[in-house]
Structures are given as structure tokens and as C-alpha cells.
Design a protein around this motif. Structure first.
Motif, PDB file in Angstrom:
ATOM      1  N   GLY A 129     -37.686 -15.233  29.264  1.00  0.00           N
ATOM      2  CA  GLY A 129     -37.337 -15.987  28.062  1.00  0.00           C
ATOM      3  C   GLY A 129     -36.209 -16.957  28.354  1.00  0.00           C
ATOM      4  N   PRO A 130     -35.560 -17.433  27.309  1.00  0.00           N
ATOM      5  CA  PRO A 130     -34.471 -18.393  27.530  1.00  0.00           C
ATOM      6  C   PRO A 130     -33.275 -17.761  28.237  1.00  0.00           C
ATOM      7  N   GLY A 131     -33.061 -16.452  28.057  1.00  0.00           N
ATOM      8  CA  GLY A 131     -31.959 -15.775  28.740  1.00  0.00           C
ATOM      9  C   GLY A 131     -32.422 -15.254  30.081  1.00  0.00           C
ATOM     10  N   ARG A 132     -31.899 -15.822  31.147  1.00  0.00           N
ATOM     11  CA  ARG A 132     -32.271 -15.372  32.488  1.00  0.00           C
ATOM     12  C   ARG A 132     -31.584 -14.045  32.803  1.00  0.00           C
ATOM     13  N   PRO A 133     -32.084 -13.305  33.794  1.00  0.00           N
ATOM     14  CA  PRO A 133     -31.436 -12.035  34.153  1.00  0.00           C
ATOM     15  C   PRO A 133     -30.053 -12.292  34.751  1.00  0.00           C
ATOM     16  N   GLU A 134     -29.278 -11.205  34.921  1.00  0.00           N
ATOM     17  CA  GLU A 134     -27.928 -11.336  35.477  1.00  0.00           C
ATOM     18  C   GLU A 134     -27.955 -11.987  36.853  1.00  0.00           C
ATOM     19  N   ALA A 135     -28.915 -11.621  37.665  1.00  0.00           N
ATOM     20  CA  ALA A 135     -29.036 -12.227  38.987  1.00  0.00           C
ATOM     21  C   ALA A 135     -29.613 -13.634  38.834  1.00  0.00           C
TER      22      ALA A 135
ATOM     23  N   GLY B  32     -42.367 -22.335  36.482  1.00  0.00           N
ATOM     24  CA  GLY B  32     -41.434 -22.379  35.357  1.00  0.00           C
ATOM     25  C   GLY B  32     -41.948 -21.614  34.157  1.00  0.00           C
ATOM     26  N   GLU B  33     -43.234 -21.743  33.866  1.00  0.00           N
ATOM     27  CA  GLU B  33     -43.835 -21.016  32.743  1.00  0.00           C
ATOM     28  C   GLU B  33     -43.792 -19.506  32.979  1.00  0.00           C
ATOM     29  N   ALA B  34     -44.033 -19.073  34.222  1.00  0.00           N
ATOM     30  CA  ALA B  34     -43.995 -17.639  34.530  1.00  0.00           C
ATOM     31  C   ALA B  34     -42.581 -17.089  34.379  1.00  0.00           C
ATOM     32  N   LEU B  35     -41.579 -17.840  34.827  1.00  0.00           N
ATOM     33  CA  LEU B  35     -40.194 -17.387  34.684  1.00  0.00           C
ATOM     34  C   LEU B  35     -39.783 -17.339  33.217  1.00  0.00           C
TER      35      LEU B  35
END
Length: 169
Positions: A76-82, A68-71
Motif C-alpha cells: 500500500g502507500p505505507g512501505r515496510p520499515e525496510a 510498481g503495481e505489485a509493490l
């Protein structure tokens, strides 16, 4: 549906691989799986003794926290489109990644990491293992050039050596 499998170690070097895997998932319209492999204390033998059940549970929880920390560090708080699906797997990193990306349509993304002579003797290369044993294509992503600059500045700071700003650029 094909999937993009990316190895996560929690190191700064894996952030580049995570970003590249996210870009590949967008391009291919594939699922993105972030996989962090972990081993019990004492390796394979450590997991066989029932007295260490709490230690194994603690390792599993720590691995999930590190994933979770690595992601969060990568996106950041905004995940990628995928959509990113995170999973922790008990086992050595190379074997776990190759086992998870077993379909020929998958893509396995691994970071190559900085590999000095001493480190190469002590630690086996996960990227090399994956390239040798995977049934799907493997994309080996070198670390960001900024990581080498960061490591140099960190070493100089650790040894209390003056840091010339012209070297950092």
C-alpha cells in the motif's frame, strides 16, 4: 551488507513472498531488493533484431509498471520499515534471480505458486531452479491459503455455479 532478494511476478501469489521478504529484511537489518524479470517478445531471438527496439522499450516500461503495481498491492502507500529497492532485469526469472543474489550472505525469497500437473508440464518452476542453482540460501514461500479459496470462488463464478458461503470460510 547482505541483501534479501525477492522475486516479483505481479501475481497474487508473489504478495506472500514480498511480505515474508520484508519481515526477513527487518530481522536481519538487510537491504530488500524486489526483482521482476522480463523477456522480450520472441524470447532471446526477439531482442536481437533492431526492428524490435520499440517493442523492447515497451516491455521494459511495462515491467517497471508491473513491479510498481505489485509493490503497491503488497504494501500500500505505507512501505515496510525496510527500504524496498525495485529493479527489473531482462532475462528468464530463475536465471535473473540467481544472478542477482550471488553473494553467500544474501537470502533469495521466491514464491512457490500453485503447481498443478498440467502447469508443471508447461512452465518450469522458478523456485526449483533457484533452489538448485543459487549460491545463497533460498526461502521458498508457499502461497497464502486464502489464494486457494479465492481461486475456487473465481472458478465457480466463471462457470456460473452457485457459491455456498460455507465453502469460502
Amino acid at each position: 551488507m547482505p541483501k534479501i532478494v525477492v522475486g516479483v511476478s505481479g501475481s497474487l501469489g508473489c504478495l506472500t513472498a514480498l511480505h515474508r521478504a520484508a519481515a526477513e529484511a527487518r530481522l536481519r537489518r538487510a537491504e530488500l531488493w524486489a526483482v521482476l524479470a522480463w523477456e522480450a517478445p520472441g524470447g532471446e531471438l526477439g531482442g536481437r533484431h533492431s526492428a524490435h527496439v520499440s517493442a523492447v522499450a515497451q516491455c521494459r516500461a511495462t515491467a517497471a509498471e508491473r513491479l510498481g503495481e505489485a509493490l503497491d498491492a503488497a504494501f500500500g502507500p505505507g512501505r515496510p520499515e525496510a527500504e524496498v529497492k525495485g529493479v527489473t532485469v531482462w532475462g528468464s526469472p530463475g536465471v535473473a534471480l540467481v544472478g542477482f543474489a550471488r553473494d553467500p550472505d544474501d537470502l533469495l525469497v521466491v514464491g512457490t505458486g500453485a503447481r498443478g500437473s498440467l502447469r508443471r508440464l508447461v512452465h518450469r518452476s522458478v523456485a526449483r531452479y533457484c533452489q538448485t542453482h543459487a549460491l545463497c540460501p533460498v526461502l521458498a514461500v508457499p502461497p497464502s491459503p486464502l489464494l486457494a479459496t479465492y481461486d475456487m470462488a473465481h472458478r465457480r463464478n466463471f462457470w456460473h455455479m452457485p457459491l455456498d458461503p460455507r465453502e469460502v470460510v
